[in-house]
Design a protein around this motif. Structure first.
Motif, PDB file in Angstrom:
ATOM      1  N   MET A  18      -0.540  13.321 -50.541  1.00  0.00           N
ATOM      2  CA  MET A  18      -0.030  13.808 -49.272  1.00  0.00           C
ATOM      3  C   MET A  18      -0.973  14.894 -48.771  1.00  0.00           C
ATOM      4  N   GLU A  19      -1.279  14.875 -47.478  1.00  0.00           N
ATOM      5  CA  GLU A  19      -2.246  15.821 -46.953  1.00  0.00           C
ATOM      6  C   GLU A  19      -1.632  17.198 -46.743  1.00  0.00           C
ATOM      7  N   ASN A  20      -2.501  18.207 -46.695  1.00  0.00           N
ATOM      8  CA  ASN A  20      -2.078  19.580 -46.494  1.00  0.00           C
ATOM      9  C   ASN A  20      -1.889  19.821 -45.000  1.00  0.00           C
ATOM     10  N   HIS A  21      -0.715  20.324 -44.606  1.00  0.00           N
ATOM     11  CA  HIS A  21      -0.438  20.560 -43.202  1.00  0.00           C
ATOM     12  C   HIS A  21      -0.531  22.035 -42.850  1.00  0.00           C
ATOM     13  N   SER A  22      -1.634  22.696 -43.269  1.00  0.00           N
ATOM     14  CA  SER A  22      -1.806  24.094 -42.930  1.00  0.00           C
ATOM     15  C   SER A  22      -2.117  24.241 -41.443  1.00  0.00           C
ATOM     16  N   THR A  23      -2.723  23.244 -40.842  1.00  0.00           N
ATOM     17  CA  THR A  23      -2.934  23.268 -39.398  1.00  0.00           C
ATOM     18  C   THR A  23      -1.779  22.514 -38.738  1.00  0.00           C
ATOM     19  N   PRO A  24      -1.332  22.999 -37.596  1.00  0.00           N
ATOM     20  CA  PRO A  24      -0.176  22.366 -36.959  1.00  0.00           C
ATOM     21  C   PRO A  24      -0.458  20.926 -36.528  1.00  0.00           C
ATOM     22  N   VAL A  25       0.573  20.121 -36.606  1.00  0.00           N
ATOM     23  CA  VAL A  25       0.507  18.749 -36.110  1.00  0.00           C
ATOM     24  C   VAL A  25       0.747  18.825 -34.614  1.00  0.00           C
ATOM     25  N   ARG A  26      -0.007  18.067 -33.853  1.00  0.00           N
ATOM     26  CA  ARG A  26       0.179  18.064 -32.400  1.00  0.00           C
ATOM     27  C   ARG A  26       1.112  16.930 -32.019  1.00  0.00           C
ATOM     28  N   VAL A  27       2.120  17.249 -31.228  1.00  0.00           N
ATOM     29  CA  VAL A  27       3.074  16.255 -30.742  1.00  0.00           C
ATOM     30  C   VAL A  27       3.086  16.354 -29.217  1.00  0.00           C
ATOM     31  N   ARG A  28       2.529  15.344 -28.559  1.00  0.00           N
ATOM     32  CA  ARG A  28       2.576  15.280 -27.097  1.00  0.00           C
ATOM     33  C   ARG A  28       3.648  14.286 -26.701  1.00  0.00           C
ATOM     34  N   ILE A  29       4.500  14.676 -25.771  1.00  0.00           N
ATOM     35  CA  ILE A  29       5.610  13.833 -25.331  1.00  0.00           C
ATOM     36  C   ILE A  29       5.518  13.650 -23.830  1.00  0.00           C
ATOM     37  N   LEU A  30       5.510  12.399 -23.409  1.00  0.00           N
ATOM     38  CA  LEU A  30       5.519  12.050 -21.993  1.00  0.00           C
ATOM     39  C   LEU A  30       6.945  11.700 -21.604  1.00  0.00           C
ATOM     40  N   VAL A  31       7.428  12.268 -20.508  1.00  0.00           N
ATOM     41  CA  VAL A  31       8.772  11.983 -20.013  1.00  0.00           C
ATOM     42  C   VAL A  31       8.649  11.360 -18.633  1.00  0.00           C
ATOM     43  N   PHE A  32       9.408  10.300 -18.410  1.00  0.00           N
ATOM     44  CA  PHE A  32       9.409   9.650 -17.090  1.00  0.00           C
ATOM     45  C   PHE A  32      10.762   9.001 -16.846  1.00  0.00           C
ATOM     46  N   GLU A  33      11.089   8.825 -15.572  1.00  0.00           N
ATOM     47  CA  GLU A  33      12.335   8.169 -15.220  1.00  0.00           C
ATOM     48  C   GLU A  33      12.087   6.670 -15.251  1.00  0.00           C
ATOM     49  N   ASP A  34      12.699   6.013 -16.218  1.00  0.00           N
ATOM     50  CA  ASP A  34      12.498   4.575 -16.416  1.00  0.00           C
ATOM     51  C   ASP A  34      13.305   3.774 -15.405  1.00  0.00           C
ATOM     52  N   LEU A  35      14.557   4.125 -15.272  1.00  0.00           N
ATOM     53  CA  LEU A  35      15.474   3.560 -14.280  1.00  0.00           C
ATOM     54  C   LEU A  35      16.166   4.741 -13.623  1.00  0.00           C
ATOM     55  N   PRO A  36      16.763   4.559 -12.459  1.00  0.00           N
ATOM     56  CA  PRO A  36      17.459   5.699 -11.849  1.00  0.00           C
ATOM     57  C   PRO A  36      18.494   6.294 -12.811  1.00  0.00           C
ATOM     58  N   GLY A  37      18.330   7.579 -13.110  1.00  0.00           N
ATOM     59  CA  GLY A  37      19.256   8.270 -13.995  1.00  0.00           C
ATOM     60  C   GLY A  37      19.017   8.062 -15.479  1.00  0.00           C
ATOM     61  N   ILE A  38      17.978   7.331 -15.860  1.00  0.00           N
ATOM     62  CA  ILE A  38      17.633   7.119 -17.275  1.00  0.00           C
ATOM     63  C   ILE A  38      16.207   7.628 -17.506  1.00  0.00           C
ATOM     64  N   TRP A  39      16.098   8.668 -18.299  1.00  0.00           N
ATOM     65  CA  TRP A  39      14.810   9.273 -18.614  1.00  0.00           C
ATOM     66  C   TRP A  39      14.351   8.826 -19.992  1.00  0.00           C
ATOM     67  N   THR A  40      13.060   8.536 -20.112  1.00  0.00           N
ATOM     68  CA  THR A  40      12.463   8.145 -21.382  1.00  0.00           C
ATOM     69  C   THR A  40      11.486   9.228 -21.815  1.00  0.00           C
ATOM     70  N   ALA A  41      11.588   9.634 -23.072  1.00  0.00           N
ATOM     71  CA  ALA A  41      10.647  10.578 -23.679  1.00  0.00           C
ATOM     72  C   ALA A  41       9.885   9.802 -24.743  1.00  0.00           C
ATOM     73  N   ARG A  42       8.565   9.762 -24.620  1.00  0.00           N
ATOM     74  CA  ARG A  42       7.733   8.978 -25.530  1.00  0.00           C
ATOM     75  C   ARG A  42       6.697   9.866 -26.195  1.00  0.00           C
ATOM     76  N   ALA A  43       6.746   9.941 -27.520  1.00  0.00           N
ATOM     77  CA  ALA A  43       5.745  10.689 -28.285  1.00  0.00           C
ATOM     78  C   ALA A  43       4.465   9.872 -28.310  1.00  0.00           C
ATOM     79  N   LEU A  44       3.338  10.515 -28.074  1.00  0.00           N
ATOM     80  CA  LEU A  44       2.090   9.767 -27.912  1.00  0.00           C
ATOM     81  C   LEU A  44       1.302   9.582 -29.205  1.00  0.00           C
TER      82      LEU A  44
END
Length: 137
Positions: free
Chosen positions: A1-27
């Motif tokens: 298992m690798e050493n996680h001394s440096t932070p992991v980057r998590v980018r999340i894109l959010v968009f309205e998929d349908l009216p009133g339904i939001w999607t959050a997608r980790a990249l």
């Protein structure tokens, strides 16, 4: 298992998929969740990410090792999206050091429209659509 001394980057894109339904997608690791608000979608995907990290740690695996990156159209949309300042506080919700960046896109990511996507083609060995077949007789 690798050493996680440096932070992991998590980018999340959010968009309205349908009216009133939001999607959050980790990249970096293609995970997604939906919600009725931007907040609920983002918090849902963070909970999913946390559950997978916890599982991987219990099984001596690198966090999120089993997930590929999201498709390129989502990365492109992220670069044009509006960052959410409050999202950096979400890093504390993850069981490892993480940098969390969330951005909201103005519209659902779509592949670029080309002439090939406009013209519907029949391929050898496939039957034409019922509409087309009815008019060919």
């Amino acid at each position: 298992m690798e050493n996680h001394s440096t932070p992991v980057r998590v980018r999340i894109l959010v968009f309205e998929d349908l009216p009133g339904i939001w999607t959050a997608r980790a990249l970096e690791h293609d995970l997604l969740a939906e919600g009725r608000t931007i907040d609920s979608a983002v918090h849902a995907v963070v909970r999913i990410i946390r559950a997978h990290i916890d599982y991987d740690r219990r099984h001596n695996r690198d966090p999120l090792y089993g997930f590929r990156a999201a498709p390129q159209i989502n990365w492109n949309a992220f670069t044009r999206a509006t960052p959410l300042g409050w999202a950096s506080r979400l890093a504390g919700a993850l069981p490892i050091g993480a940098e969390v960046v969330v951005a909201v896109a103005l519209e659902r990511p779509r592949p670029p429209v080309t002439e090939e996507t406009i013209v519907r083609r029949s391929f050898p060995g496939t039957s034409p659509s019922p509409y087309r077949a009815a008019h060919m007789m």
